[in-house]
Structures are given as structure tokens and as C-alpha cells.
Design a protein around this motif. Structure first.
Motif, PDB file in Angstrom:
ATOM      1  N   MET A 131       0.840  -1.200   0.000  1.00 36.74           N
ATOM      2  CA  MET A 131       0.000   0.000   0.000  1.00 36.74           C
ATOM      3  C   MET A 131       0.878   1.254   0.000  1.00 36.74           C
ATOM      4  SD  MET A 131      -2.764   1.323   2.841  1.00 36.74           S
ATOM      5  CE  MET A 131      -3.979   0.089   2.422  1.00 36.74           C
ATOM      6  N   LYS A 132       0.514   2.212  -0.822  1.00 37.41           N
ATOM      7  CA  LYS A 132       1.223   3.478  -0.871  1.00 37.41           C
ATOM      8  C   LYS A 132       0.533   4.500   0.039  1.00 37.41           C
ATOM      9  CE  LYS A 132       4.051   2.056  -4.108  1.00 37.41           C
ATOM     10  NZ  LYS A 132       5.485   1.818  -3.842  1.00 37.41           N
ATOM     11  N   THR A 133       1.330   5.398   0.580  1.00 37.16           N
ATOM     12  CA  THR A 133       0.823   6.425   1.496  1.00 37.16           C
ATOM     13  C   THR A 133       1.032   7.809   0.891  1.00 37.16           C
ATOM     14  OG1 THR A 133       1.269   5.087   3.457  1.00 37.16           O
ATOM     15  CG2 THR A 133       1.074   7.469   3.776  1.00 37.16           C
ATOM     16  N   ALA A 134      -0.021   8.624   0.940  1.00 31.58           N
ATOM     17  CA  ALA A 134       0.070  10.010   0.482  1.00 31.58           C
ATOM     18  C   ALA A 134      -0.258  10.933   1.639  1.00 31.58           C
ATOM     19  CB  ALA A 134      -0.877  10.254  -0.687  1.00 31.58           C
ATOM     20  N   PHE A 135       0.635  11.879   1.937  1.00 37.64           N
ATOM     21  CA  PHE A 135       0.348  12.931   2.902  1.00 37.64           C
ATOM     22  C   PHE A 135      -0.330  14.069   2.143  1.00 37.64           C
ATOM     23  CE2 PHE A 135       4.007  12.192   6.203  1.00 37.64           C
ATOM     24  CZ  PHE A 135       3.478  10.938   6.496  1.00 37.64           C
ATOM     25  N   ILE A 136      -1.456  14.555   2.673  1.00 34.59           N
ATOM     26  CA  ILE A 136      -2.112  15.713   2.058  1.00 34.59           C
ATOM     27  C   ILE A 136      -2.078  16.887   3.033  1.00 34.59           C
ATOM     28  CG2 ILE A 136      -3.527  14.353   0.486  1.00 34.59           C
ATOM     29  CD1 ILE A 136      -5.885  14.689   2.365  1.00 34.59           C
ATOM     30  N   PHE A 137      -1.802  18.074   2.498  1.00 35.13           N
ATOM     31  CA  PHE A 137      -1.572  19.266   3.305  1.00 35.13           C
ATOM     32  C   PHE A 137      -2.588  20.352   2.944  1.00 35.13           C
ATOM     33  CE2 PHE A 137       2.416  17.028   2.731  1.00 35.13           C
ATOM     34  CZ  PHE A 137       2.977  17.013   4.001  1.00 35.13           C
ATOM     35  N   LYS A 166     -11.896   5.412  -3.544  1.00 31.07           N
ATOM     36  CA  LYS A 166     -11.866   4.038  -3.035  1.00 31.07           C
ATOM     37  C   LYS A 166     -10.939   3.931  -1.825  1.00 31.07           C
ATOM     38  CE  LYS A 166     -10.267   2.331  -6.839  1.00 31.07           C
ATOM     39  NZ  LYS A 166     -10.124   3.550  -7.656  1.00 31.07           N
ATOM     40  N   SER A 167      -9.945   4.795  -1.766  1.00 34.45           N
ATOM     41  CA  SER A 167      -8.913   4.711  -0.738  1.00 34.45           C
ATOM     42  C   SER A 167      -9.406   5.217   0.608  1.00 34.45           C
ATOM     43  CB  SER A 167      -7.693   5.536  -1.160  1.00 34.45           C
ATOM     44  OG  SER A 167      -7.223   5.138  -2.422  1.00 34.45           O
ATOM     45  N   ALA A 168      -8.807   4.681   1.668  1.00 35.24           N
ATOM     46  CA  ALA A 168      -9.098   5.162   3.025  1.00 35.24           C
ATOM     47  C   ALA A 168      -8.371   6.485   3.252  1.00 35.24           C
ATOM     48  CB  ALA A 168      -8.646   4.126   4.051  1.00 35.24           C
ATOM     49  N   GLU A 187      -3.220   0.438  -4.694  1.00 32.20           N
ATOM     50  CA  GLU A 187      -3.754   0.538  -3.331  1.00 32.20           C
ATOM     51  C   GLU A 187      -3.088   1.719  -2.641  1.00 32.20           C
ATOM     52  OE1 GLU A 187      -4.706  -2.367   0.507  1.00 32.20           O
ATOM     53  OE2 GLU A 187      -3.222  -2.966  -1.002  1.00 32.20           O
ATOM     54  N   MET A 188      -3.895   2.591  -2.053  1.00 33.39           N
ATOM     55  CA  MET A 188      -3.357   3.817  -1.474  1.00 33.39           C
ATOM     56  C   MET A 188      -4.158   4.213  -0.248  1.00 33.39           C
ATOM     57  SD  MET A 188      -2.880   7.539  -3.307  1.00 33.39           S
ATOM     58  CE  MET A 188      -1.300   7.128  -4.035  1.00 33.39           C
ATOM     59  N   ARG A 189      -3.485   4.886   0.677  1.00 35.05           N
ATOM     60  CA  ARG A 189      -4.181   5.544   1.778  1.00 35.05           C
ATOM     61  C   ARG A 189      -3.735   6.996   1.827  1.00 35.05           C
ATOM     62  NH1 ARG A 189      -1.053   3.395   7.307  1.00 35.05           N
ATOM     63  NH2 ARG A 189       1.058   3.932   6.594  1.00 35.05           N
ATOM     64  N   PHE A 190      -4.654   7.870   2.192  1.00 37.93           N
ATOM     65  CA  PHE A 190      -4.363   9.287   2.334  1.00 37.93           C
ATOM     66  C   PHE A 190      -4.357   9.638   3.810  1.00 37.93           C
ATOM     67  CE2 PHE A 190      -6.281   8.983  -1.893  1.00 37.93           C
ATOM     68  CZ  PHE A 190      -5.371   9.693  -2.655  1.00 37.93           C
ATOM     69  N   ILE A 191      -3.366  10.432   4.224  1.00 36.84           N
ATOM     70  CA  ILE A 191      -3.302  10.910   5.606  1.00 36.84           C
ATOM     71  C   ILE A 191      -3.349  12.431   5.587  1.00 36.84           C
ATOM     72  CG2 ILE A 191      -1.967  10.999   7.740  1.00 36.84           C
ATOM     73  CD1 ILE A 191      -0.743   8.321   7.003  1.00 36.84           C
ATOM     74  N   ASN A 192      -4.395  12.987   6.199  1.00 32.73           N
ATOM     75  CA  ASN A 192      -4.542  14.437   6.268  1.00 32.73           C
ATOM     76  C   ASN A 192      -3.680  14.970   7.408  1.00 32.73           C
ATOM     77  OD1 ASN A 192      -5.581  17.067   5.901  1.00 32.73           O
ATOM     78  ND2 ASN A 192      -7.028  16.729   7.569  1.00 32.73           N
TER      79      ASN A 192
END
Length: 302
Positions: free
Chosen positions: A1-7, A293-295, A271-276
Motif C-alpha cells: 500500500m502506498k501512502t500520500a500525505f495531504i496538506f 476508493k482509498s481510506a 492501493e493507497m491511503r491518504f493521511i490528512n
């Protein structure tokens, strides 16, 4: 799973609970103290964020305090991201929304935190007067109802710059006279409007101010990012540091394409998840309207 930080952007301090949420995180406290010291040594201005962040929204977002609001948000975001990475949660991708591009650049090791903060303080000093031009407002429809292309075009034809954040939420920057016309349209069509900022962010109308201040950052040297970086202006991955530098200016004067960007980024990975990263939850509140679709998680759940 890949992780994306969103700012998120400059609206990160609107709610009092958002301002305080991460102040006890050690990395956040350290970054805020660092900004206070930079103000003291570089701008000959001494203050404490713990006092500033308890002010009214009008005080925090006054034009003379733009540099404090922006650098506070950047410090909180960088500190939260550093805390996550210390826990072993590292980003494969970073995606900023407007001001969030500052922390995106720092976390991606494109530019140092100190250089970023000092450059923004000098830059913001040249923006005095932008509050006389117009404002930035949010326009929304009820959940499940989308703005049509004709409705967006109607607003653009008034001379307004429209950022499509989700199908039913628009961020609009414009001059006061055109915004008055927008209010009449909103009343007639039962759109909900709310003022976000007392200056026309994400619009062409502050371009003269931004261009006049751009020399403060033109000589800053950027490095190749250590993770993949995505743009909510072009809706593409950015690898060129010159483009990254130009976007630090463009995110103030160009409409944003947040919804389109995060949907396209999701499509690049299986597959990805986003972290705010926060401090506000403005971006995560938009997610249900984007059918991802991602969490997506708030940083403080980790």
C-alpha cells in the motif's frame, strides 16, 4: 500500500480546535519555536504563537498577520509529518492544497524549513493592500447535487476565478463588485455562500502583488524531491524543481483543481491511503463527494 500525505491550505486555523489540536506534539512545538526565533532575528518581531493562536479569527487572518498564519500552519504541518515519519509512517506521495505546498516542499526535502519560512515572511511583507481588492468565498450545493458546467461558466463570465474543489463545492476568488453579483445568483439558485478570506486568493486579481513580491523567492535553490510530488494546479506529478518553485506563486493566483487532483493521484496506484496532516479537516470533509476508493485518515489517529 502506498501512502500520500495531504496538506490543507490557509484555512487551517479558522476553527479554534484545529489551532490547538497538535500543539502538544513535540515536533510541532519545536517547529513553532523555531518560527518565533526566525521572526525575532530576521524580522525584529517578538511574539508567542500560544498567544497569537488564541486570538479571534479576524485577528489571526488580518492582512498584517498573513505571515504568522501561514508560517504557523507550515510549522504545524511539518511537525505533524515529522512525528508520523518518526513512527515509521513515511509518504510515497505528497499533495498540497495551496499553502500546503510549503510543507509539501519541506517534507519532500525540496527546500529547508528555515529557507521556506524566511522566504515567506519576506514575501508576505509585500502583500499589504490585497484586502482592498476583493475576497475569497466558498459556494456549495447540498450533498449529492453537483454544479453544472453552465453554472461554473456563468460565474467565470462574471470575471470570477473558480476553483473546483469537489462537484458541489467551489472556492471562488474575485473583486467585490463581481462577488456582489455572485451573491445575487446564489440567492436566486439557493447556493450556500461563506466568506473564507478577506482577500481574493486563487485569483488573477492579486497577481500584481504576488509578482511584485516574487523576487523574494526567485533565488531560492530547490532540490530534487525524495518522494513523489503531485500538483493540484496541473493535476500531474512534478519532478522539475523550476515548476515546483513557480507553483509556490501560482497557487495564490491560479484556480485549484483539488478534487480532480486527488482522484487522479489515487488512480496512479493500485492501493493507497491518504493521511490528512491538518491542522484542519477541510480536505477530508470533501472526500465523500469525490467517491474515492482509498481510506483517508487524520494524522492524530496514528
Amino acid at each position: 500500500m502506498k501512502t500520500a500525505f495531504i496538506f490543507p491550505g490557509l484555512n487551517g486555523l479558522i476553527k479554534a480546535e484545529d489551532r490547538m489540536r497538535y500543539l502538544n506534539v513535540p515536533e510541532v512545538a519545536a517547529r513553532l519555536r523555531q518560527v518565533e526565533e526566525i521572526f525575532k532575528t530576521q524580522a525584529n518581531h517578538e511574539f508567542k504563537f500560544e498567544n497569537y493562536l488564541q486570538g479571534s479569527m479576524q485577528e489571526i487572518y488580518s492582512v498584517e498577520n498573513i505571515s504568522k498564519a501561514a508560517t504557523a500552519i507550515c510549522a504545524i504541518q511539518v511537525g505533524v509529518a515529522e512525528n508520523l515519519m518518526k513512527k515509521g509512517i513515511k509518504p510515497d506521495w505528497t499533495l498540497g492544497c495551496s499553502l500546503g505546498d510549503l510543507a509539501r516542499a519541506v517534507i519532500s526535502h525540496v527546500v529547508s524549513f528555515e529557507t521556506c519560512i524566511m522566504g515567506y515572511i519576506r514575501f508576505a511583507d509585500k502583500l499589504q493592500g490585497i484586502e482592498k481588492i476583493g475576497a475569497n468565498v466558498g459556494v456549495s450545493k447540498p450533498a449529492g447535487a453537483a454544479f453544472s458546467k453552465d453554472e461554473i461558466t456563468e460565474m467565470q463570465n462574471l470575471g470570477l476565478d473558480v476553483s473546483v474543489m469537489t462537484p458541489n463545492f467551489l472556492n471562488i476568488g474575485g473583486r467585490y463588485q463581481e462577488l456582489e453579483q455572485l451573491q445575487m445568483i446564489a440567492k436566486e439558485k439557493r447556493f450556500r455562500t461563506v466568506k473564507i478570506l478577506d482577500y481574493p486568493a486563487h485569483s488573477r486579481y492579486i497577481s500584481p502583488y504576488v509578482h511584485a513580491a516574487a523576487f523574494e523567492v526567485k533565488d531560492i535553490q530547490l532540490q530534487t524531491p525524495t518522494n513523489r510530488v503531485f500538483s493540484c494546479i496541473s493535476c500531474d506529478e512534478i519532478t522539475n524543481t523550476d515548476i515546483m518553485k513557480s507553483e509556490l506563486m501560482l497557487n495564490m493566483t491560479q484556480p485549484l483543481r483539488w478534487g480532480e487532483a486527488i482522484q487522479k493521484l489515487e488512480g496512479l496506484e493500485e492501493e493507497m491511503r491518504f493521511i490528512n496532516v491538518g491542522p484542519c479537516k477541510s480536505l477530508t470533509k470533501m472526500i465523500p463527494d469525490l467517491n474515492l476508493k482509498s481510506a483517508i485518515y487524520e494524522a492524530d489517529v496514528f
